[in-house]
Design an enzyme around this catalytic site. Structure first.
Site, short mmCIF file in Angstrom:
data_model
loop_
_atom_site.label_atom_id
_atom_site.label_comp_id
_atom_site.label_asym_id
_atom_site.label_seq_id
_atom_site.Cartn_x
_atom_site.Cartn_y
_atom_site.Cartn_z
N GLN A 29 0.82 -1.29 -0.01
CA GLN A 29 0.13 0.04 -0.11
C GLN A 29 0.84 1.25 0.12
OE1 GLN A 29 -2.86 -1.69 3.27
NE2 GLN A 29 -4.11 -0.41 2.08
N ARG A 86 3.82 0.25 13.12
CA ARG A 86 3.54 -1.35 12.67
C ARG A 86 3.60 -1.10 10.87
NH1 ARG A 86 -2.05 -4.18 11.38
NH2 ARG A 86 -1.08 -5.99 10.68
N ASN A 175 -1.78 -10.86 8.67
CA ASN A 175 -2.88 -9.83 8.83
C ASN A 175 -4.18 -10.29 8.29
OD1 ASN A 175 -3.39 -6.72 9.53
ND2 ASN A 175 -4.07 -7.07 7.28
N ASN A 312 -7.68 -5.99 14.87
CA ASN A 312 -8.12 -4.53 13.77
C ASN A 312 -9.77 -4.51 14.02
OD1 ASN A 312 -5.38 -4.87 13.00
ND2 ASN A 312 -5.92 -5.53 10.82
N TYR A 314 -13.13 -1.87 13.18
CA TYR A 314 -13.39 -0.53 12.57
C TYR A 314 -14.71 -0.17 12.88
CZ TYR A 314 -9.03 -0.18 9.76
OH TYR A 314 -7.78 -0.41 9.25
N GLU A 385 -5.01 -2.42 14.47
CA GLU A 385 -5.58 -1.10 13.27
C GLU A 385 -7.02 -0.60 13.72
OE1 GLU A 385 -6.14 -2.83 9.40
OE2 GLU A 385 -4.32 -3.43 9.38
N TRP A 436 -4.94 3.18 11.97
CA TRP A 436 -4.86 3.20 10.69
C TRP A 436 -5.28 4.39 9.97
CZ3 TRP A 436 -2.59 -0.49 7.61
CH2 TRP A 436 -2.64 -0.60 6.32
N GLU A 443 -5.73 1.80 -1.32
CA GLU A 443 -6.59 1.24 -0.43
C GLU A 443 -7.18 0.03 -1.34
OE1 GLU A 443 -7.85 0.08 2.90
OE2 GLU A 443 -6.78 2.02 2.80
#
Length: 480
Positions: A29, A86, A175, A312, A314, A385, A436, A443
């Site tokens: 990325q 990270r 991940n 992670n 969101y 994240e 993040w 993305e």
């Protein structure tokens, strides 16, 4: 840092004195230099060059150009007051032919400079071995669908520990394996773009979950036996999960649907590693014929292969049982759950066209942290994240810069408030938080239409100029 208790009162407090404050990125990325200095091709190089694969027709050939601008990235982290960073290693940059006896000297030198530069600025590296960019040469021989990948991954990890483990003390093996399985081998919307196989569209998805679990477990065991005593590092895996609640908590079918969603996302990998070596009972009940069998020896190998729980997170979803009417809208063809956001929740990036998936529900983080603590034996948890995006149209992107990113500032503050509650009020063993992300980047399938960065990156400028957003100052203030 301040947090509000359940009744809305403000409480003051701190995280641990050795709390890890950082930002997170991934090699494909941000690095660019996709074919420079001896780097081999990865599955994302191949996939992103496939017509129609990426929403805006772009790729990660240059992206943020971190390969040439890593010193600037380190300065950005230092300005944030980050204690940790990270990032992931590019397997194909280090081992272009996936052969550890034929490493790419330029790739090794790059990561040595990067790691040394971080440490010189008192920033500790947290290194992910695999963030989705499998070498294309490994994919050509079956990739994650081949038993051979387990030994190749272990060989790659061994090489990385030998080269960087004297300075890297925090490792992540893989991940978000759930996303790699589902998007890469079920829906086919991420590299390598496989849309199911055999008699059912999800067979490949489940097949690769087994080789990922075994790759992680063998790597953990190898680190413990060969490197831990002299390197004294920590190693684990990072899993992603939404929080999920029943639409109607009094409806047993809704409660069951919400639990199955968590089992089939978080539990799919968490149960084998953090609990009993095997898949959740609910998954075995609904999709036993597609789950690859784990032998008793494999279960014992996998169980307990962690030093911390990498998470992670969101967003949050509501759940109810699936019906004939909602089946067509299900995100997972095997799941007896229909999940969706509450329409009253704030949509990330609403000031532009709004995220397709990210809705802002800070309380979900606290609930998920408590669930993990209670379900998996109170492990040390690192949030690897958590972040908020803006979404932009391909034809009318609007202002991608948006330096006054008030929504992201509120997101960071409110989610960290909930994390503090989990730590102070609930006793969750929370050890760190990685936002993040450091800067706008490629993305994945969204290309450059979705932006998460604390720093704006001008992808039209050959210099890839980085400019701090207001959220960078907000995050720094919280750290301070």
């Amino acid at each position: 840092c301040k947090a509000m208790s359940e009744n809305g009162d403000m409480i003051k407090g701190h995280f641990r004195k050795d709390f890890m404050w950082g930002a997170a990125t991934a090699s494909y990325q941000i690095e660019g230099a996709w074919d420079k200095d001896g780097k081999g091709q990865s599955i994302w190089d191949t996939y992103a060059h496939t017509e129609g694969a990426i929403e805006d027709g772009t790729n990660g050939d240059i992206t943020c150009d971190t390969y040439h601008k890593y010193l600037e990235d380190i300065k950005m982290l230092k300005r944030l007051k980050a204690t940790h960073y990270r990032f992931s290693l590019s397997w194909s940059r280090l081992l272009p032919t996936a052969d550890s006896s034929a490493p790419n000297a330029a790739g090794v030198a790059f990561y040595n400079k990067f790691i040394d530069g971080l440490l010189a600025n008192n920033i500790k590296p947290c290194v992910t071995l695999y963030h989705w960019d499998l070498p294309q040469c490994v994919q050509d021989k079956g990739g994650w669908q081949s038993e051979d990948v387990v030994e190749k991954f272990k060989e790659y990890a061994d090489f990385c520990f030998s080269q960087f483990g004297d300075r890297v003390k925090l490792w992540v093996t893989i991940n978000e394996p759930h996303v790699q399985c589902g998007f890469g081998f079920g829906m086919g919307i991420h590299a390598p773009g496989i849309k199911g196989q055999f008699s059912h569209p999800m067979n490949a998805c489940y097949q690769v979950s087994r080789t990922m679990l075994l790759s992680h477990a063998h790597t953990y065991r190898m680190y413990s036996s060969k490197y831990r005593a002299k390197q004294n590092g920590l190693i684990s895996i990072t899993l992603n999960s939404d929080w999920c609640e029943p639409k109607d908590p009094s409806n047993p079918d809704h409660v069951k649907a919400a639990q199955f969603y968590i089992d089939a996302t978080l539990g799919w990998f968490a149960h084998p590693i953090f609990k009993d070596g095997d898949y959740p009972d609910s998954m075995k009940e609904h999709i036993l014929e597609m789950l690859p069998v784990l032998s008793e020896q494999e279960k014992n190998l996998i169980k307990g292969t962690y030093d911390f729980f990498g998470l992670n997170h969101y967003t949050t979803r509501l759940a109810e049982q699936i019906t004939d009417e909602t089946q067509a809208f299900a995100i997972h063809p095997d799941m007896p759950s229909f999940v969706y956001p509450d329409p009253s929740w704030e949509r990330a990036g609403k000031q532009v066209i709004g995220s397709e998936w990210l809705f802002i529900v800070p309380t979900g983080l606290r609930k998920l942290l408590n669930y993990i603590s209670k379900t998996y034996g109170d492990p040390s948890i690192i949030i690897t994240e958590n972040g908020c995006s803006t979404k932009h149209s391909v034809n009318n992107p609007g202002d991608t810069k948006q330096l006054e990113d008030e929504q992201r500032c509120r997101f960071i503050t409110s989610y960290l408030n909930e994390a503090l509650k989990a730590h102070l009020l609930d006793g969750v063993d929370l050890r760190g938080y990685f936002l993040w992300t450091l800067m706008d980047n490629f993305e994945w399938a969204a290309g450059y239409t979705e932006r998460f960065g604390l720093y704006h990156v001008d992808f039209e400028d050959p210099a890839r100029t980085r400019t701090p957003r207001k959220s960078a100052a907000t995050f720094t203030k919280i750290i301070e």
